[in-house]
Design a protein around this motif. Structure first.
Motif, PDB file in Angstrom:
ATOM      1  N   THR A   1      15.476  59.014 -26.532  1.00 57.51           N
ATOM      2  CA  THR A   1      16.006  59.508 -24.674  1.00 57.51           C
ATOM      3  C   THR A   1      16.234  60.438 -25.193  1.00 57.51           C
ATOM      4  OG1 THR A   1      18.492  59.435 -26.773  1.00 57.51           O
ATOM      5  CG2 THR A   1      17.877  57.448 -25.528  1.00 57.51           C
ATOM      6  N   GLY A   2      16.562  61.204 -24.013  1.00 52.60           N
ATOM      7  CA  GLY A   2      16.589  62.811 -23.734  1.00 52.60           C
ATOM      8  C   GLY A   2      17.248  63.649 -24.493  1.00 52.60           C
ATOM      9  N   ALA A   3      18.221  62.968 -24.804  1.00 45.92           N
ATOM     10  CA  ALA A   3      19.556  63.606 -25.330  1.00 45.92           C
ATOM     11  C   ALA A   3      18.734  63.872 -27.802  1.00 45.92           C
ATOM     12  CB  ALA A   3      21.027  63.227 -25.542  1.00 45.92           C
ATOM     13  N   ALA A   4      18.462  62.611 -27.270  1.00 39.85           N
ATOM     14  CA  ALA A   4      18.041  62.874 -28.928  1.00 39.85           C
ATOM     15  C   ALA A   4      17.113  63.484 -29.635  1.00 39.85           C
ATOM     16  CB  ALA A   4      18.130  60.923 -29.374  1.00 39.85           C
TER      17      ALA A   4
ATOM     18  N   GLY B   1      16.372  66.116 -27.467  1.00 41.11           N
ATOM     19  CA  GLY B   1      17.153  67.509 -27.228  1.00 41.11           C
ATOM     20  C   GLY B   1      15.779  67.722 -26.387  1.00 41.11           C
ATOM     21  N   SER B   2      14.983  67.136 -25.772  1.00 37.71           N
ATOM     22  CA  SER B   2      14.161  67.846 -24.709  1.00 37.71           C
ATOM     23  C   SER B   2      14.427  67.525 -23.026  1.00 37.71           C
ATOM     24  CB  SER B   2      12.910  67.134 -24.836  1.00 37.71           C
ATOM     25  OG  SER B   2      12.535  65.978 -24.092  1.00 37.71           O
ATOM     26  N   GLY B   3      13.432  67.848 -22.921  1.00 33.49           N
ATOM     27  CA  GLY B   3      14.100  66.912 -21.577  1.00 33.49           C
ATOM     28  C   GLY B   3      14.784  66.142 -20.083  1.00 33.49           C
ATOM     29  N   ALA B   4      14.046  66.591 -18.987  1.00 29.41           N
ATOM     30  CA  ALA B   4      15.263  65.453 -18.341  1.00 29.41           C
ATOM     31  C   ALA B   4      14.448  63.774 -18.673  1.00 29.41           C
ATOM     32  CB  ALA B   4      14.641  65.758 -16.988  1.00 29.41           C
ATOM     33  N   ALA B   5      13.438  63.979 -18.546  1.00 35.83           N
ATOM     34  CA  ALA B   5      13.297  62.215 -18.597  1.00 35.83           C
ATOM     35  C   ALA B   5      12.424  61.718 -19.348  1.00 35.83           C
ATOM     36  CB  ALA B   5      12.293  61.911 -17.218  1.00 35.83           C
ATOM     37  N   PRO B   6      12.472  60.337 -20.334  1.00 32.98           N
ATOM     38  CA  PRO B   6      11.529  60.079 -21.071  1.00 32.98           C
ATOM     39  C   PRO B   6      10.061  59.685 -20.580  1.00 32.98           C
ATOM     40  CG  PRO B   6      13.184  58.460 -20.626  1.00 32.98           C
ATOM     41  CD  PRO B   6      13.492  59.857 -19.927  1.00 32.98           C
ATOM     42  N   ARG B   7       9.510  60.211 -20.888  1.00 35.86           N
ATOM     43  CA  ARG B   7       8.117  60.036 -20.131  1.00 35.86           C
ATOM     44  C   ARG B   7       6.698  59.902 -20.747  1.00 35.86           C
ATOM     45  NH1 ARG B   7       8.085  63.957 -16.619  1.00 35.86           N
ATOM     46  NH2 ARG B   7      10.120  63.940 -16.552  1.00 35.86           N
TER      47      ARG B   7
END
Ligand code: HEM
Ligand SMILES: [Cu+2]
Lengths: 656, 118
Positions: free
Chosen positions: B6-9, B11-17
């Motif tokens: 997840t983006g949060a886990a 700590g990176s930016g917006a989308a999981p891609r």
């Protein structure tokens, strides 16, 4: 030459119809010249392109949805005033039958698909990522695609008014009336393509926010710690994903009937028009809950904030949301009890319809219990919420009356029904969206909307609402049918109709006050310097207003429901402030012009299909494919925002 | 999506891609799935166009073909058997089945009246 020109003007521009259409043409032209002039004079084209048309930032996309929704509320509202003006007195000749048909069709379609839908999407976009502690939605690029498909679908629909003629078979567009044999003009095609294009965008939005909510929550935010607005969005997304495909299919088949000579919904050659009705409402009923669930979410946030209490019965709120999403998928036949499906079918769907009232009732009681002994502040969002409760309760009660299948044979397609669904759609969706708009406006723009003007708007709109729609229940019981453009003077309907029209004008004045309020507040509205103007409870209020484009410099770790509120009570706000050593580089999605261009291509292709100009349709479709292709070869779709930059921004916001 | 953070886990930016690199969905599988879905569609169209069957058996055959079409989508494109994602994946599939069957079967039930009036 002049003959060809006259022909063109009469067929496509409808200039033979007289001054009304000329006036509209002139107004539209002036508006366009005005917009182009202002943009050129202030040298704002670059700004428009860089900051808005190519943006993938959910907050800006949300603002564009909001602007579109308000514009469409205006257009749909003008339609409504025209309809009510025609009905004000018996035997009126303000509009003729054909115009009346067109106007109720565009009014209904615009209000549901191009006003209510973008309004909820505006709030999805503006609020959800901030509430769950995310930096953006799961698929920011797709989000931009969704918006531009909605935008160009709506534009295609609206352009029918001045180019080719409006659709006129009702917002439900039932065949056989909407088949080529009975409705040869381009209007129906506009309807089919406009909705189809924006519908693709809606499905994508549903998928996007479902993924966002399930995958992008900040650490520690379990499902049962999620704010109720986010929960309501989750419910709405599930319904969008399962309901919209039915509409897509229904519209596509009807389009094939009209442009490719198939017979899915004609009586000849084995088609069955009743199947369109069935497919339409498989989508149509969930659709009304798709637009009202987010309103329920707004009310839950507003009630808790303005009563300064934890929401009463959180778990039952969540389960009733989910129950509503599932049950409302099994009630669609109540829109056509009179089609003749037999008592077994009607009984099943009647009981299911009444069952939806139960979870809805649970929610209403929970809101009331939340207010019970709370210290209630009567700010604008709370006023609209309070007004919603009796309005929706009456709308719900009359809905249960309509769900009684045998009784529905009496009210079906009468003004009783018109009064019922306006009561739920206005009292539920419009009140809810306005409450949400007032509530999150400071978060979007950094200032509050003026309370005084807002109160005028509120009272005009609410009093007008009751004056407009209460008489319609009586009119319906007295036998007045919906979609009547004129009625004789001796039916005993005169006074009630006149009263209803006066109410509609009062609501119109209410809308004008909202416009005045926005314009006034841009200059004079109270600035929101704290980021938390309402003393809120959820994460979005821990950010500055408006939030920086990366939202959270450091992703918060969530330990509680209503976490921001709890931190404030315990004086621990500091925990949500970024510490410089924790700030890292942030990956952000890059802006892109492709979604906008793809929207343009869809518009061009759709326009080609409307007029059966196949070369144009193919050109548009080729453009769509090209934009898809170009995206597949784009490898650098992100950039890195250095930590120093983030720290700089946070310092300038006074958070470090 | 199962392999994304997840983006949060992160700590990176917006989308999981752009995560899929090593999970080995071979092109062959997609081509096979694509061909299978085309063939199923062609059979359905052929039967409907040529009127080789009377309506009720035709409807039955079309329904069965549609069922296969769903399976092709699930196995070849959506890889239902592969992920070890969280529980909501199964819930979502289940819900999808419930809605699909409800819509199809109930529509047939609702529409029985038209054969009675015809
Ligand atoms: C100022 C507020 C409004 C007024 C005065 C108003 C008035 C009307 C009138 C006069 C009709 C036509 C009735 C008939 O002749 O059958 C109508 C139809 C309709 N309205 Fe409204 N309306 C308002 C707001 C809304 C809103 C907010 C929505 C939805 C969110 C909405 C949805 C519809 C729909 C779906 C129809 C049915 C169109 C059709 O028959 O195809 N209206 N309204
Ligand atoms: Cu319904």
């Amino acid at each position: 030459m002049s003959e060809t020109l006259r022909n063109f003007a009469n067929t496509y521009l409808m200039w033979n119809e007289g001054p009304l259409i000329w006036g509209s043409d002139v107004l539209i032209l002036l508006t366009i010249i005005g917009i182009v002039g202002v943009l050129t004079y202030f040298k704002k084209w670059r700004w428009l392109w860089d900051e808005w048309l190519t943006t993938v930032d959910h907050k800006r996309i949300g603002i564009m949805y909001l602007i579109a929704a308000l514009l469409m509320l205006f257009r749909g509202g003008v339609d409504a005033e025209l309809l009510r003006t025609q009905l004000a007195i018996p035997g009126n000749h303000f509009l003729d039958a054909a115009h009346y048909d067109q106007i109720f069709t565009t009014h209904g379609t615009i209000m549901i698909l191009f006003m209510a839908m973008p309004f909820i999407f505006a709030l999805f976009n503006i609020v959800v990522p901030l509430q769950i502690g995310a930096r953006d939605v799961a698929f920011p690029y797709l989000n931009a695609v969704s918006f531009w498909l909605f935008f160009f679908g709506a534009l295609l629909f609206n352009i029918s008014f001045v180019f080719g003629g409006s659709p006129d078979a009702g917002w439900v567009s039932y065949p056989p009336l909407s088949e080529l044999g009975f409705d040869p003009g381009p209007g129906e095609n506009y309807y089919l393509l406009g909705i189809q294009i924006s519908g693709i965008g809606s499905i994508a939005t549903g998928i996007n926010f479902l993924a966002t909510i399930l995958k992008m929550r900040a650490p520690g935010m379990s499902l049962m710690r999620m704010p109720l607005f986010t929960w309501s969005v989750l419910g709405a997304c599930i319904m969008i994903i399962f309901a919209f495909p039915a509409l897509t299919v229904a519209l596509a088949l009807l389009l094939l009937d009209r442009v490719a000579g198939t017979h899915f919904f004609t009586m000849l050659h084995g088609g069955n028009p009743a199947m369109f009705v069935n497919l339409f409402w498989i989508w149509g009923h969930p659709e009304v809950y798709i637009v009202v669930l987010p309103a329920f979410g707004v009310f839950s946030e507003v009630v808790a904030t303005f009563a300064r209490k934890r929401i009463f019965g959180y778990a039952s709120m969540v389960s009733s949301l989910i129950l509503i999403s599932v049950i409302s998928y099994f009630v669609w036949v109540h829109h056509f009890f009179t089609m003749g499906a037999g008592p077994d079918v009607n009984t099943f769907f009647a009981i299911a319809s009444m069952a939806v009232g139960i979870p809805t009732g649970v929610k209403v009681f929970n809101w009331l219990f939340t207010m019970w002994r709370g210290r209630i502040r009567l700010s604008l969002p709370m006023m609209w919420t309070l007004a919603f409760i009796p309005t929706f309760a009456i709308g719900g009660a009359t809905g249960v009356m309509l769900a009684v299948a045998p009784a529905d044979y009496q009210y079906h397609n009468s003004y009783f029904l018109i009064a019922h669904f306006h009561q739920t759609l206005i009292g539920g969706v419009v009140f809810g969206m306005l409450a949400g708009m007032y509530y999150w406006w400071p978060k979007m723009f950094g200032f509050k909307l003026d309370e005084r003007l807002g109160r005028w708007a509120f009272w005009f709109f609410n009093i007008g609402f009751y004056i407009c729609f209460m008489p319609q229940y009586a009119l319906g019981l007295m036998g007045m049918q919906r979609r009547m453009y004129v009625y004789p003077a001796d039916m005993g309907w005169n006074t009630l109709n006149l009263v209803s029209t006066i109410g509609a004008y009062l609501m119109g004045i209410g809308f004008l006050f909202i416009v005045a309020q926005v314009v006034y507040s841009i200059r004079h509205g109270e600035r929101d310097l704290t980021g938390d103007p309402w003393d809120g409870r959820t994460l979005e209020w821990s950010l500055p207003s408006p939030a920086p484009h990366y939202n959270f410099a450091v992703i918060p770790v969530v330990t509680d429901r209503d976490m921001w509120w709890i931190l404030k009570r315990e004086g621990r706000e500091e925990e949500l402030m970024p510490r410089p050593e924790e700030v890292k580089d942030i990956h952000m999605p890059k802006n892109s012009g492709v979604p906008f261009l793809m929207g343009v291509c869809f518009f061009v292709g759709g326009f080609g299909v409307v007029f059966n100009w196949w070369w144009l349709a193919v050109a548009g479709l080729a453009g769509v494919l090209l934009s898809l292709l170009s995206r597949s070869f784009q490898y650098e779709e992100e950039y890195s925002l250095p930590a120093e930059k983030v720290i700089e921004t946070e310092i300038s916001l006074g958070r470090l | 999506m199962a392999t994304h953070e997840t983006g949060a886990a992160s700590g990176s930016g917006a989308a999981p891609r752009h995560a899929h690199s090593g999970d080995g969905h071979s092109a062959g599988k997609y081509v096979l799935g694509y061909v299978a879905s085309l063939v199923l569609t062609a059979i359905a169209f052929g039967l409907a166009f040529t009127h080789t069957l009377t309506p009720s058996p035709l409807v039955l055959v079309l329904l069965v073909l549609a069922g296969f079409q769903i399976l092709v989508q699930l196995f070849f494109f959506m890889h239902v058997t592969e992920g070890n994602g969280p529980a909501f994946h199964s819930v979502a599939i289940l819900l999808g089945f419930v809605f699909t069957f409800a819509v199809v079967l109930m529509s047939m039930w609702i529409m029985t009246f038209s054969s009675q009036v015809a």
